[in-house]
Enzyme design. Sequence first.
Site, mmCIF file in Angstrom:
data_model
loop_
_atom_site.group_PDB
_atom_site.id
_atom_site.type_symbol
_atom_site.label_atom_id
_atom_site.label_comp_id
_atom_site.label_asym_id
_atom_site.label_seq_id
_atom_site.Cartn_x
_atom_site.Cartn_y
_atom_site.Cartn_z
ATOM 1 N N LEU A 828 0.665 -1.342 0.003
ATOM 2 C CA LEU A 828 0.032 0.013 -0.088
ATOM 3 C C LEU A 828 1.016 1.066 0.104
ATOM 4 O O LEU A 828 0.299 2.246 -0.345
ATOM 5 C CB LEU A 828 -1.026 0.158 1.352
ATOM 6 C CG LEU A 828 -1.878 -1.229 1.240
ATOM 7 C CD1 LEU A 828 -2.666 -0.994 2.570
ATOM 8 C CD2 LEU A 828 -2.810 -0.981 0.203
ATOM 9 N N GLY A 831 7.876 4.050 2.843
ATOM 10 C CA GLY A 831 8.541 5.358 3.209
ATOM 11 C C GLY A 831 10.014 5.310 3.911
ATOM 12 O O GLY A 831 10.421 4.141 3.399
ATOM 13 N N ASN A 832 10.665 6.258 4.386
ATOM 14 C CA ASN A 832 12.043 6.221 4.774
ATOM 15 C C ASN A 832 12.176 5.208 5.962
ATOM 16 O O ASN A 832 13.162 4.502 5.936
ATOM 17 C CB ASN A 832 12.401 7.675 5.298
ATOM 18 C CG ASN A 832 12.494 8.311 3.963
ATOM 19 O OD1 ASN A 832 12.757 8.070 2.804
ATOM 20 N ND2 ASN A 832 12.237 9.668 4.358
ATOM 21 N N VAL A 836 3.863 -0.181 4.479
ATOM 22 C CA VAL A 836 2.467 -0.749 4.744
ATOM 23 C C VAL A 836 1.913 -1.678 3.612
ATOM 24 O O VAL A 836 2.016 -1.243 2.311
ATOM 25 C CB VAL A 836 1.519 0.474 4.876
ATOM 26 C CG1 VAL A 836 0.252 -0.223 5.387
ATOM 27 C CG2 VAL A 836 1.814 1.380 6.084
ATOM 28 N N ASP A 949 3.120 15.101 12.830
ATOM 29 C CA ASP A 949 3.285 14.805 11.498
ATOM 30 C C ASP A 949 1.801 14.823 11.005
ATOM 31 O O ASP A 949 1.578 14.172 9.961
ATOM 32 C CB ASP A 949 3.977 13.395 11.229
ATOM 33 C CG ASP A 949 4.439 13.131 9.964
ATOM 34 O OD1 ASP A 949 4.377 14.062 9.225
ATOM 35 O OD2 ASP A 949 4.773 12.206 9.586
#
EC number: 2.7.10.2
Length: 1124
Positions: A828, A831-832, A836, A949
């Site tokens: 899905l 990122g860093n 997911v 965030d």
Amino acid sequence: MAPPSEETPLIPQRSCSLLSTEAGALHVLLPARGPGPPQRLSFSFGDHLAEDLCVQAAKASGILPVYHSLFALATEDLSCWFPPSHIFSVEDASTQVLLYRIRFYFPNWFGLEKCHRFGLRKDLASAILDLPVLEHLFAQHRSDLVSGRLPVGLSLKEQGECLSLAVLDLARMAREQAQRPGELLKTVSYKACLPPSLRDLIQGLSFVTRRRIRRTVRRALRRVAACQADRHSLMAKYIMDLERLDPAGAAETFHVGLPGALGGHDGLGLLRVAGDGGIAWTQGEQEVLQPFCDFPEIVDISIKQAPRVGPAGEHRLVTVTRTDNQILEAEFPGLPEALSFVALVDGYFRLTTDSQHFFCKEVAPPRLLEEVAEQCHGPITLDFAINKLKTGGSRPGSYVLRRSPQDFDSFLLTVCVQNPLGPDYKGCLIRRSPTGTFLLVGLSRPHSSLRELLATCWDGGLHVDGVAVTLTSCCIPRPKEKSNLIVVQRGHSPPTSSLVQPQSQYQLSQMTFHKIPADSLEWHENLGHGSFTKIYRGCRHEVVDGEARKTEVLLKVMDAKHKNCMESFLEAASLMSQVSYRHLVLLHGVCMAGDSTMVQEFVHLGAIDMYLRKRGHLVPASWKLQVVKQLAYALNYLEDKGLPHGNVSARKVLLAREGADGSPPFIKLSDPGVSPAVLSLEMLTDRIPWVAPECLREAQTLSLEADKWGFGATVWEVFSGVTMPISALDPAKKLQFYEDRQQLPAPKWTELALLIQQCMAYEPVQRPSFRAVIRDLNSLISSDYELLSDPTPGALAPRDGLWNGAQLYACQDPTIFEERHLKYISQLGKGNFGSVELCRYDPLGDNTGALVAVKQLQHSGPDQQRDFQREIQILKALHSDFIVKYRGVSYGPGRQSLRLVMEYLPSGCLRDFLQRHRARLDASRLLLYSSQICKGMEYLGSRRCVHRDLAARNILVESEAHVKIADFGLAKLLPLDKDYYVVREPGQSPIFWYAPESLSDNIFSRQSDVWSFGVVLYELFTYCDKSCSPSAEFLRMMGCERDVPALCRLLELLEEGQRLPAPPACPAEVHELMKLCWAPSPQDRPSFSALGPQLDMLWSGSRGCETHAFTAHPEGKHHSLSFS
């Protein structure tokens, strides 16, 4: 009568209210509202219905029908509450004493901010209770406190709060009796207003201390008496202070057993039910209650005898099913306790979600059953009756039948009449006599039933203001209708009626589905043909993190000769890509190369109609009931989402698990394919009797009601086990079948035949909701019909697994997901720090598990693991409609690795969603998202959580009208002694969303989240356009200076007063909110609790619900907003 002294017995002591020698009577006690003893209603020999007793008590107390649903009857010690349907039998030697009390509580009873009764407009919302109910609630709370029923501690703080309550109570007495405080204290001791434990404590103190306390109370009483507050204000203050003293007092708890346990400590549990929290549970020694669901999430409740023998034969097993098909099972020691729990949940559901629904007939209020039978509304106000007639088109002769909001023995008939100036609305009064006959004012003779009376009016016998009126159509109650009977709580959306508008047609650019490259598909054998497609078995190949993945799939290829139906075919794919439910087939995506191909999960056992043809009459009725109930669950899920399927039939029901060794079958509903809205009359005729009759009259009309017709036909098909008799008729005879309003041959099973008949009613509004269908199916499952119809009942009964499959995991911790059962489907996001994945948790290994989103770390060092565990603990403690739901965790071997399991939201993040659907998302929808994000952040602030965030990329879309905050990887919990948090190791941070104090000093607080929220508002109203994203805009402002770090240059810009510009066509009021969020000083920024009402007002104004200036932002001109 003299006021109560310190020695006066306090209610509800039975010794002072009833004589023990009184026998052969039933007594209902009402809380005393004055200085005298409690009022008592007595009933003689015979049978008495609990609801009838409540009505009599309401009349004696001045309680109006609107508020009747807040009350119930209980035993004197409150150990058991009785459902409205309970029958009390009074015999010669028996005396029963009951309490008439408010059972259903909501937070903040007295204002409109946190909870209120629904109004057609926000300014028309009303409080949950009126003054008589307030007086009753006060008397009830006061009685509980001074009688010792309410547990109160003896800490100094609690002693002070109890003395404050006593002062308020005394001030209220002085107001009622028109006495001065000094005069009152001559006859009433302040200790008479205290709980017994505190009275005893004070009595044991020294004379000097008692005298000092009396003086303190006297001084406080004089100060309160000097205020201008009236008696009702003092009552309200008393109730609010008492609820703060005992915040858990509004909840009910039930001690239960867990199914399958062999006794002992591990088999015990606790259920808690509260108006503002729904159902929560705990198991064994676990102290922290785990939320199970809120009331709108409940689909089904059933009661059956627990599978035990011996002394426990009276035990009852209650099963509560959520919308996502998760179940909660609890074993009660007897039927009264089980009915008490179910009646409580049932009542809260009617108050918060659907005033016309009941989960099982064992607890259904008889007055509600009468309303359902007579197509009558509850005690809704005139505004809602007229609005319903207007919504129905204001046709002359249309009418609404409703109970009177003022009188328990009256009904009101609101009729639409036509006059020269347009439609007008008239009211007629219908009275019920003590003998049970009905008389409409203006008609000469009474009638034995409402139906008989209205039949007379249908023949033109009704005169309103001297004008003859002929009734033409009844506007009947609909599931989840909004009215003054519904309580709306802040943070919860009001219920959405199941009667939705016809499905809109989307342009191809507005559709949502994952595109699959052709070279990733492997084609196998042909499996047959659909109406517009060719079907193949195949495989999908993927490479994820260097690892090859292979998944078996079903390939549905659109036939080239039906290209005119291509758009509808892709609409079906878009629909299936936006839903996630265990009884719906999973759509992997669409391959657009060449002929469009829908790529679905492969369900091995195929369509249910072919399976039944193969097995013939060997399939028991219990197996078929499970199949149709699971189909009803799937359609209920779509109904709650407002998504019509449009093509329900046995061929669309796929069998994923046959069911053996005590496990039930498992089905999945396939995609709808080409919509009836684009089919020709010939094609629609071919679908008779599965297609609803209204779809033939108006081909563009596709509503949820059409699915109920198709469900009824499918139930007939499943239970008959034979080919549909109408399918072989020629088209003209099929059309004649509908024109003559004929029905399919009725099965011998009377209750099943009635259900099919209700679903296949020719008037769409007459068809039941799928929640009601599930309830009726439960009653069929618990019946003994299968013993009469199954060919070999003796052999099949031991293997009849109606519930055993669900019980296999009832006693396991539902938040622990075994890693080996998480089946990867697709990635899905990445990122860093982590990725997911979409997985199916499938402990039975047959693709029947639920879809979940699983987050795992890219790097699993000690620091990252610690941060990840903190993120999990934060998310686990959050329970809000606007925050992504925590499902659990999954541990690797030896617990060396950890994965976070969350709910799966197919529509993805808000940033991508806005970019894809910009054309159909107007300012009103953006304001709705803003309001929901604000409510979620307000909840986070109340839990002392700072997100750190907040950005559109971290907002997930559940539906086009619902978003949720996600990604708590950077979140922090504020210390108890500070309102800010200093980050020592900031790491990689989204600096363009950060407040100045966060950039300069690494200080984060709820105010820094408000700054980020302003940036999210900017993202929303730019539709997350990459060309004008926050980073792009700030980098443009920075220019070409390469020597200065971006963070330092950004901080200089912000300190110089530079801010993101107003988005194009952004409403001026919204830009003003952004600027307020971007105030340099954190103290000058509004709180989320202040922003929420402003956004709600702007959203209401954009929808035309309130008069509000809503203008685009002109060049250099701004409008100011004030926060109070």
